[in-house]
Design a protein around this motif. Structure first.
Motif, PDB file in Angstrom:
ATOM      1  N   UNK A 197       0.815  -1.210   0.000  1.00 21.60           N
ATOM      2  CA  UNK A 197       0.000   0.000   0.000  1.00 21.60           C
ATOM      3  C   UNK A 197       0.851   1.262   0.000  1.00 21.60           C
ATOM      4  N   UNK A 198       2.029   1.207   0.609  1.00 23.71           N
ATOM      5  CA  UNK A 198       2.929   2.359   0.579  1.00 23.71           C
ATOM      6  C   UNK A 198       3.414   2.613  -0.841  1.00 23.71           C
ATOM      7  N   UNK A 199       3.751   1.536  -1.554  1.00 25.12           N
ATOM      8  CA  UNK A 199       4.199   1.686  -2.945  1.00 25.12           C
ATOM      9  C   UNK A 199       3.066   2.218  -3.817  1.00 25.12           C
ATOM     10  N   UNK A 200       1.862   1.689  -3.611  1.00 25.04           N
ATOM     11  CA  UNK A 200       0.716   2.167  -4.385  1.00 25.04           C
ATOM     12  C   UNK A 200       0.481   3.654  -4.158  1.00 25.04           C
ATOM     13  N   UNK A 205       3.485   9.538  -7.012  1.00 20.34           N
ATOM     14  CA  UNK A 205       4.087  10.818  -6.651  1.00 20.34           C
ATOM     15  C   UNK A 205       5.546  10.867  -7.076  1.00 20.34           C
ATOM     16  N   UNK A 206       6.235   9.719  -6.953  1.00 20.73           N
ATOM     17  CA  UNK A 206       7.618   9.647  -7.421  1.00 20.73           C
ATOM     18  C   UNK A 206       7.682   9.842  -8.930  1.00 20.73           C
ATOM     19  N   UNK A 207       6.725   9.263  -9.653  1.00 17.18           N
ATOM     20  CA  UNK A 207       6.684   9.444 -11.113  1.00 17.18           C
ATOM     21  C   UNK A 207       6.450  10.912 -11.458  1.00 17.18           C
ATOM     22  N   UNK A 208       5.574  11.584 -10.722  1.00 16.17           N
ATOM     23  CA  UNK A 208       5.356  13.009 -10.963  1.00 16.17           C
ATOM     24  C   UNK A 208       6.633  13.810 -10.729  1.00 16.17           C
ATOM     25  N   UNK A 209       7.406  13.423  -9.735  1.00 18.54           N
ATOM     26  CA  UNK A 209       8.660  14.126  -9.470  1.00 18.54           C
ATOM     27  C   UNK A 209       9.635  13.980 -10.620  1.00 18.54           C
ATOM     28  N   UNK A 298      -4.616  14.662  -7.854  1.00 18.82           N
ATOM     29  CA  UNK A 298      -3.386  14.395  -7.109  1.00 18.82           C
ATOM     30  C   UNK A 298      -3.614  14.595  -5.612  1.00 18.82           C
ATOM     31  N   UNK A 299      -4.320  15.664  -5.245  1.00 19.99           N
ATOM     32  CA  UNK A 299      -4.589  15.929  -3.829  1.00 19.99           C
ATOM     33  C   UNK A 299      -5.435  14.817  -3.219  1.00 19.99           C
ATOM     34  N   UNK A 300      -6.453  14.355  -3.939  1.00 18.27           N
ATOM     35  CA  UNK A 300      -7.294  13.272  -3.431  1.00 18.27           C
ATOM     36  C   UNK A 300      -6.471  11.997  -3.238  1.00 18.27           C
ATOM     37  N   UNK A 301      -5.615  11.688  -4.202  1.00 19.54           N
ATOM     38  CA  UNK A 301      -4.781  10.493  -4.109  1.00 19.54           C
ATOM     39  C   UNK A 301      -3.842  10.584  -2.910  1.00 19.54           C
ATOM     40  N   UNK A 302      -3.132  11.707  -2.795  1.00 14.51           N
ATOM     41  CA  UNK A 302      -2.140  11.854  -1.731  1.00 14.51           C
ATOM     42  C   UNK A 302      -2.781  11.891  -0.350  1.00 14.51           C
ATOM     43  N   UNK A 303      -4.002  12.409  -0.268  1.00 15.67           N
ATOM     44  CA  UNK A 303      -4.667  12.566   1.028  1.00 15.67           C
ATOM     45  C   UNK A 303      -5.358  11.297   1.502  1.00 15.67           C
ATOM     46  N   UNK A 304      -6.003  10.555   0.575  1.00 13.55           N
ATOM     47  CA  UNK A 304      -6.895   9.486   1.016  1.00 13.55           C
ATOM     48  C   UNK A 304      -6.361   8.075   0.810  1.00 13.55           C
ATOM     49  N   UNK A 306      -3.480   6.957   1.782  1.00 12.08           N
ATOM     50  CA  UNK A 306      -2.911   6.483   3.058  1.00 12.08           C
ATOM     51  C   UNK A 306      -3.948   6.047   4.074  1.00 12.08           C
ATOM     52  N   UNK A 307      -5.176   6.542   3.982  1.00  9.40           N
ATOM     53  CA  UNK A 307      -6.226   6.072   4.890  1.00  9.40           C
ATOM     54  C   UNK A 307      -6.466   4.574   4.691  1.00  9.40           C
ATOM     55  N   UNK A 308      -6.450   4.136   3.425  1.00  7.94           N
ATOM     56  CA  UNK A 308      -6.585   2.705   3.158  1.00  7.94           C
ATOM     57  C   UNK A 308      -5.351   1.954   3.654  1.00  7.94           C
ATOM     58  N   UNK A 309      -4.175   2.568   3.504  1.00  9.30           N
ATOM     59  CA  UNK A 309      -2.945   1.962   4.012  1.00  9.30           C
ATOM     60  C   UNK A 309      -3.050   1.706   5.509  1.00  9.30           C
ATOM     61  N   UNK A 310      -3.453   2.734   6.273  1.00  4.06           N
ATOM     62  CA  UNK A 310      -3.528   2.562   7.728  1.00  4.06           C
ATOM     63  C   UNK A 310      -4.513   1.457   8.104  1.00  4.06           C
ATOM     64  N   UNK A 311      -5.696   1.475   7.488  1.00  2.00           N
ATOM     65  CA  UNK A 311      -6.744   0.526   7.881  1.00  2.00           C
ATOM     66  C   UNK A 311      -6.395  -0.893   7.459  1.00  2.00           C
ATOM     67  N   UNK A 312      -5.987  -1.088   6.219  1.00  2.00           N
ATOM     68  CA  UNK A 312      -5.762  -2.451   5.739  1.00  2.00           C
ATOM     69  C   UNK A 312      -4.552  -3.110   6.391  1.00  2.00           C
TER      70      UNK A 312
END
Length: 415
Positions: A197-200, A205-209, A298-304, A306-312
């Motif tokens: 989930x961290x990679x997802x 974001x790394x690609x955008x950089x 991008x904002x929605x992806x970066x913000x939400x 990680x919520x799935x990361x924490x829960x799963x």
């Protein structure tokens, strides 16, 4: 009881559409729909899950919805329930941004926004009071809150450092005899889901950089960092967000930041959707509608995500985590610090709404804003008074208060 996919979509779609009024109202709605009415979850499980979500960064109501979906139908169910909790508000925010950039500069609209800004001050003060009553239950909590306020108001110490220091203090100052963390089957914590989930979350974001527009990369990494430190709700990080997007990057103005919060208060879903509004407005001001849409995604992806990361990654260990005293003590210290941070936010809002201009005073290492008294805005003060009576004394709803304040702003314009 395991619901069908159709029922899952219908119920969580309904929750997403009706999730106005902040986390308390949203959690109450889920308790009614999932526990009392349909009995998909028992109350004990629901409350344990809420305790876990309170320990995690991010919007606790959205994470609770994600946990409920995961509990009922696994990871696909969690993706559906969490996504449906956010999607209606995200669509409304996109529409509000379009209206804002088209009509926001009109004098009549500006007068309505003045009423909304005046109401936002009262709403933040109400949030400060509610959180303070719950969090400041000991002398040490009051000290932590005071130190947090002084740190951010006088010394401009970044919010992540304040959160980290408070959490570390709460963790190390509490003894624990709990057993080492393990899974529900007694196995060790598995790192695989965390890495996946961290990679997802971070690889786009790394690609955008490397390949994308610099603005999108900067927005993505900033909101990703924000997602990690969003303890205590969106109000806690708004001052830090403002410090970055207004003062450091100059993506939007102070007035636009306050407008963003006022409009985000009117939408369903978590208040942290204000990040989408800020990103879309910054994208529009930089390069137009196409960039606004990309910035919002991008904002929605970066913000939400990680919520799935924490829960799963944490949900399988709910019983172990919820009963451990050190994480609970760390959360209590962070929550106390957040009270001081929100006090700073309410002070900052009041200065910029009640006074047309402010100045920065410097005394040694300290720097803090001061009002220019000749630029006092009496209309804004009166509108805040009206909002305070309506919201705090008459105990009317937040949506009604924002509507009344905007109408009062229009009335002042007409007079």
């Amino acid at each position: 009881m395991t619901p069908s996919w159709r029922n899952l979509v219908q119920v969580f779609g309904r929750i997403g559409l009706l999730s106005f009024g902040g986390p308390a109202a949203q959690i109450s709605l889920m308790l009614h729909e999932l526990v009392e009415q349909r009995r998909w979850l028992d109350e004990k499980t629901f409350l344990r899950a809420l305790s876990l979500c309170m320990l995690l960064p991010g919007p606790e109501a959205m994470q609770l919805a994600t946990y409920a979906g995961w509990r009922l139908r696994g990871i696909p169910g969690g993706l559906i329930s969490g996504g449906l909790f956010v999607l209606p508000g995200a669509l409304v925010i996109a529409a509000l941004v379009a209206l804002y950039v088209s009509f926001g500069d009109l004098p009549l609209v500006q007068s309505a926004f003045l009423g909304i800004k005046a109401a936002v001050i009262v709403i933040v003060v109400q949030a400060l009071h509610k959180l303070g009553v719950r969090a400041l239950t000991s002398g040490s909590a009051w000290i932590i809150a005071g130190l947090a306020f002084v740190s951010i108001f006088l010394f401009s110490i970044p919010f992540p450092l304040i959160v980290a220091a408070a959490g570390l203090w709460g963790f190390v100052s509490t003894s624990s005899k709990a057993p080492a963390a393990s899974g529900p089957d007694g196995g060790r914590f598995r790192i695989g889901p965390v890495l996946f989930w961290s990679a997802l979350w971070l690889c786009p974001l790394l690609w955008l950089s490397l390949q994308g527009p610099a603005l999108l990369a900067d927005l993505g990494w900033f909101f990703a960092k924000l997602a990690v430190v969003t303890f205590g709700g969106a109000y806690a990080v708004l001052a830090y967000m403002t410090q970055t997007v207004v003062d450091q990057h100059h993506w939007i103005s102070t007035g636009q930041m306050i407008d963003a919060l006022g409009l985000a208060e009117t939408t369903p879903g978590p208040l942290i959707l204000v990040t989408q509004f800020v990103a879309m407005l910054a994208g529009y001001l930089a390069e137009g509608p196409a960039m606004a849409l990309a910035a919002g995604l991008v904002a929605l992806w970066a913000t939400f995500v990680p919520c799935f990361l924490w829960i799963f990654t944490a949900a399988p260990y709910l019983d172990r985590i919820a009963g451990r005293p050190r994480p609970a003590a760390a959360l209590a210290a962070i929550t106390a610090a957040v009270v001081g941070v929100i006090l700073n936010l309410s002070t900052w809002f009041a200065l910029h709404v009640f006074f047309a201009q402010t100045e920065i005073a410097r005394i040694g290492p300290m720097s803090f804003p001061l009002p220019i008294w000749s630029d006092f805005e009496p209309v804004a003060a009166v509108l805040s008074g009206v909002a305070a009576v309506w919201l705090l004394l008459l105990r009317r709803g937040m949506g009604e208060t924002l509507l009344l304040s905007s109408l009062a702003g229009l009335a002042c314009h007409a007079l």
